[in-house]
Design a protein around this motif. Structure first.
Motif, mmCIF file in Angstrom:
data_model
loop_
_atom_site.group_PDB
_atom_site.id
_atom_site.type_symbol
_atom_site.label_atom_id
_atom_site.label_comp_id
_atom_site.label_asym_id
_atom_site.label_seq_id
_atom_site.Cartn_x
_atom_site.Cartn_y
_atom_site.Cartn_z
ATOM 1 N N GLY A 31 13.407 -0.768 2.800
ATOM 2 C CA GLY A 31 12.564 -0.125 1.798
ATOM 3 C C GLY A 31 11.344 -0.958 1.455
ATOM 4 N N THR A 32 10.323 -0.307 0.908
ATOM 5 C CA THR A 32 9.079 -1.008 0.588
ATOM 6 C C THR A 32 9.241 -1.961 -0.591
ATOM 7 O OG1 THR A 32 8.401 0.905 -0.743
ATOM 8 C CG2 THR A 32 7.590 0.810 1.512
ATOM 9 N N VAL A 33 10.136 -1.626 -1.553
ATOM 10 C CA VAL A 33 10.320 -2.492 -2.720
ATOM 11 C C VAL A 33 10.921 -3.832 -2.303
ATOM 12 C CG1 VAL A 33 11.501 -2.794 -4.918
ATOM 13 C CG2 VAL A 33 10.552 -0.560 -4.324
ATOM 14 N N VAL A 34 12.025 -3.779 -1.574
ATOM 15 C CA VAL A 34 12.710 -5.008 -1.154
ATOM 16 C C VAL A 34 11.824 -5.823 -0.218
ATOM 17 C CG1 VAL A 34 14.677 -5.943 0.119
ATOM 18 C CG2 VAL A 34 14.998 -4.020 -1.454
ATOM 19 N N THR A 35 11.203 -5.157 0.744
ATOM 20 C CA THR A 35 10.355 -5.870 1.714
ATOM 21 C C THR A 35 9.173 -6.541 1.019
ATOM 22 O OG1 THR A 35 10.966 -4.266 3.437
ATOM 23 C CG2 THR A 35 9.038 -5.654 3.848
ATOM 24 N N SER A 36 8.509 -5.802 0.128
ATOM 25 C CA SER A 36 7.362 -6.371 -0.585
ATOM 26 C C SER A 36 7.783 -7.550 -1.451
ATOM 27 C CB SER A 36 6.686 -5.306 -1.459
ATOM 28 O OG SER A 36 6.182 -4.244 -0.679
ATOM 29 N N ALA A 37 8.898 -7.394 -2.175
ATOM 30 C CA ALA A 37 9.383 -8.470 -3.050
ATOM 31 C C ALA A 37 9.761 -9.701 -2.236
ATOM 32 C CB ALA A 37 10.578 -7.984 -3.863
ATOM 33 N N LEU A 38 10.418 -9.506 -1.100
ATOM 34 C CA LEU A 38 10.840 -10.617 -0.241
ATOM 35 C C LEU A 38 9.647 -11.417 0.247
ATOM 36 C CD1 LEU A 38 13.034 -12.103 1.416
ATOM 37 C CD2 LEU A 38 12.713 -10.361 3.193
ATOM 38 N N PHE A 39 8.646 -10.725 0.741
ATOM 39 C CA PHE A 39 7.489 -11.426 1.293
ATOM 40 C C PHE A 39 6.611 -12.027 0.205
ATOM 41 C CE2 PHE A 39 7.361 -10.975 5.890
ATOM 42 C CZ PHE A 39 8.441 -10.114 6.097
ATOM 43 N N LEU A 40 6.509 -11.352 -0.933
ATOM 44 C CA LEU A 40 5.755 -11.925 -2.047
ATOM 45 C C LEU A 40 6.402 -13.217 -2.534
ATOM 46 C CD1 LEU A 40 4.784 -8.767 -4.132
ATOM 47 C CD2 LEU A 40 3.205 -10.362 -3.017
ATOM 48 N N ALA A 93 1.741 -5.784 9.992
ATOM 49 C CA ALA A 93 2.058 -4.394 9.675
ATOM 50 C C ALA A 93 3.288 -3.921 10.441
ATOM 51 C CB ALA A 93 0.867 -3.502 9.995
ATOM 52 N N SER A 94 3.394 -4.310 11.707
ATOM 53 C CA SER A 94 4.546 -3.922 12.525
ATOM 54 C C SER A 94 5.830 -4.521 11.964
ATOM 55 C CB SER A 94 4.352 -4.380 13.975
ATOM 56 O OG SER A 94 3.224 -3.756 14.562
ATOM 57 N N ILE A 95 5.754 -5.787 11.536
ATOM 58 C CA ILE A 95 6.926 -6.436 10.938
ATOM 59 C C ILE A 95 7.309 -5.742 9.637
ATOM 60 C CG2 ILE A 95 7.780 -8.568 9.894
ATOM 61 C CD1 ILE A 95 5.991 -10.106 11.860
ATOM 62 N N GLY A 96 6.304 -5.453 8.800
ATOM 63 C CA GLY A 96 6.569 -4.788 7.526
ATOM 64 C C GLY A 96 7.187 -3.411 7.720
ATOM 65 N N ASP A 97 6.639 -2.634 8.659
ATOM 66 C CA ASP A 97 7.185 -1.300 8.914
ATOM 67 C C ASP A 97 8.601 -1.384 9.488
ATOM 68 O OD1 ASP A 97 5.006 0.122 7.993
ATOM 69 O OD2 ASP A 97 4.013 0.174 9.932
ATOM 70 N N TYR A 98 8.835 -2.351 10.356
ATOM 71 C CA TYR A 98 10.169 -2.501 10.946
ATOM 72 C C TYR A 98 11.221 -2.796 9.871
ATOM 73 C CZ TYR A 98 14.034 -4.394 13.704
ATOM 74 O OH TYR A 98 15.269 -4.634 14.240
ATOM 75 N N LEU A 99 10.868 -3.630 8.922
ATOM 76 C CA LEU A 99 11.811 -3.990 7.868
ATOM 77 C C LEU A 99 11.991 -2.873 6.839
ATOM 78 C CD1 LEU A 99 10.700 -7.678 7.198
ATOM 79 C CD2 LEU A 99 12.778 -6.932 8.372
ATOM 80 N N SER A 100 10.910 -2.173 6.509
ATOM 81 C CA SER A 100 10.944 -1.240 5.381
ATOM 82 C C SER A 100 11.308 0.195 5.753
ATOM 83 C CB SER A 100 9.590 -1.243 4.667
ATOM 84 O OG SER A 100 8.564 -0.763 5.531
ATOM 85 N N GLN A 101 10.985 0.634 6.954
ATOM 86 C CA GLN A 101 11.187 2.038 7.297
ATOM 87 C C GLN A 101 12.662 2.348 7.563
ATOM 88 O OE1 GLN A 101 8.734 4.370 7.064
ATOM 89 N NE2 GLN A 101 7.620 2.612 6.215
ATOM 90 N N PRO A 102 13.054 3.607 7.353
ATOM 91 C CA PRO A 102 14.454 4.007 7.568
ATOM 92 C C PRO A 102 14.903 3.772 9.012
ATOM 93 C CG PRO A 102 13.239 5.711 6.385
ATOM 94 C CD PRO A 102 12.226 4.729 6.858
ATOM 95 N N ALA A 103 16.205 3.590 9.168
ATOM 96 C CA ALA A 103 16.759 3.351 10.504
ATOM 97 C C ALA A 103 16.449 4.509 11.442
ATOM 98 C CB ALA A 103 18.263 3.127 10.403
ATOM 99 N N ALA A 147 0.840 -1.201 0.000
ATOM 100 C CA ALA A 147 0.000 0.000 0.000
ATOM 101 C C ALA A 147 0.875 1.251 0.000
ATOM 102 C CB ALA A 147 -0.926 -0.005 1.207
ATOM 103 N N ASP A 148 1.928 1.245 0.829
ATOM 104 C CA ASP A 148 2.857 2.386 0.862
ATOM 105 C C ASP A 148 3.602 2.515 -0.469
ATOM 106 O OD1 ASP A 148 2.098 2.831 3.462
ATOM 107 O OD2 ASP A 148 3.825 1.813 4.346
ATOM 108 N N LEU A 149 4.048 1.377 -1.009
ATOM 109 C CA LEU A 149 4.805 1.395 -2.260
ATOM 110 C C LEU A 149 3.966 1.939 -3.405
ATOM 111 C CD1 LEU A 149 7.262 0.603 -3.997
ATOM 112 C CD2 LEU A 149 6.298 -1.707 -4.149
ATOM 113 N N LEU A 150 2.746 1.449 -3.550
ATOM 114 C CA LEU A 150 1.880 1.888 -4.641
ATOM 115 C C LEU A 150 1.549 3.370 -4.520
ATOM 116 C CD1 LEU A 150 -0.541 -1.174 -4.743
ATOM 117 C CD2 LEU A 150 1.130 -0.544 -6.494
ATOM 118 N N ASN A 151 1.340 3.821 -3.296
ATOM 119 C CA ASN A 151 1.023 5.226 -3.078
ATOM 120 C C ASN A 151 2.213 6.115 -3.433
ATOM 121 O OD1 ASN A 151 -0.659 7.371 -2.246
ATOM 122 N ND2 ASN A 151 0.283 7.377 -0.218
#
Length: 274
Positions: free
Chosen positions: A237-246, A219-229, A47-51
């Motif tokens: 990042g949202t691209v890597v995280t989304s691709a990994l989980f997909l 959502a917490s796991i996704g945000d933890y992985l994708s959001q900046p340090a 959702a974040d990536l598409l937006n």
């Protein structure tokens, strides 16, 4: 897998009575919960990536994803049994749409998270009340008619919307951070599991509570992985995280499609009300 003429005859007989031989949702196994959490994580990051990437804004992305979800649900409803690929694609898309519904209310309409959480709770309760009043059961082991499947997917949609709003509410008001929030929701799910296994908490109630809680967990796991340090994440990042989980979802779905380890027949006929 090829159907025999006997199996086809049984299916047609069941369909003539408005009831399918096979359940339209998977057996609740470890695979079910793993893929569910993966889908909720993808729902958050996608959702974040598409937006960010499409430039359509929340309303535009919401319309696009809703159209895609509607198309997949048409295919899902037309199947005569649980098909892992179609089913889990629908769950992944409904995760994105549920997230977008909550985000639109909060970000575009300014609805407080307390209000949206309360509204989604009431709407979900109404869906459950009508479902039980009409069918006499909320069990996902008997999603084998058109009406039951309709109630099921409505419930799933609002569990995602409720989980998003409630998760954001907890994260914002308690300011616990992504990792701590994930641990908190994991403990909540564990408490539900103990209540069911050791204290006799109703199986159907336990399932739906856990189903709701897996949304903010993912959502917490996704945000933890994708959001900046700097924001408390790992910065993937949202691209890597989304691709990994997909990729993980795809691998598990292919495995289940081949092995059929999560396929279950329906329960004996339960009385229908109304």
């Amino acid at each position: 897998m090829t159907e025999t003429s006997e199996t086809s005859g049984e299916y047609l007989h069941a369909k003539a009575r408005g009831r399918l031989r096979w359940n339209k949702v998977p057996e609740v196994t470890a695979y079910f919960w793993i893929i569910k959490v993966l889908c909720t994580t993808v729902g958050e990051t996608a959702a974040d990536l598409l937006n960010e990437r499409l430039g359509l804004g929340l309303p535009g992305v919401s319309v696009l994803m809703s159209v895609l979800l509607a198309a997949v649900l048409v295919v899902q409803f037309r199947t005569d049994a649980y098909r892992p690929g179609v089913y889990w694609l629908a769950v992944a898309l409904i995760s994105v749409v549920g997230t977008l519904i909550s985000d639109n209310l909060t970000d575009n309409l300014g609805v407080p998270l307390v209000t949206s959480t309360a509204v989604f709770t009431v709407v979900l309760a109404v869906v459950f009340a009508i479902w039980y009043g009409r069918e006499g059961t909320l069990s996902i082991h008997s999603v084998d008619t058109l009406s039951r499947e309709t109630y099921y997917w409505l419930a799933v949609l609002f569990t995602f919307a409720l989980g998003t709003a409630a998760g954001d509410l907890v994260a914002e008001q308690l300011a616990l951070g992504y990792w701590v929030s994930a641990v908190l929701f994991t403990l909540a799910i564990a408490i539900v599991a103990v209540g069911h296994l050791a204290l006799g908490l109703d199986a159907v109630l336990s399932f739906w509570i856990a189903y709701i809680l897996t949304r903010p967990l993912g959502a917490s796991i996704g945000d933890y992985l994708s959001q900046p340090a700097g924001d408390g994440g790992l910065g993937l990042g949202t691209v890597v995280t989304s691709a990994l989980f997909l990729a993980c979802i795809l691998g598990l779905v292919i495995y289940l499609s081949v092995t059929r380890r999560d396929v279950a027949e329906t329960e004996p006929m339960t009385p229908q009300r109304g």
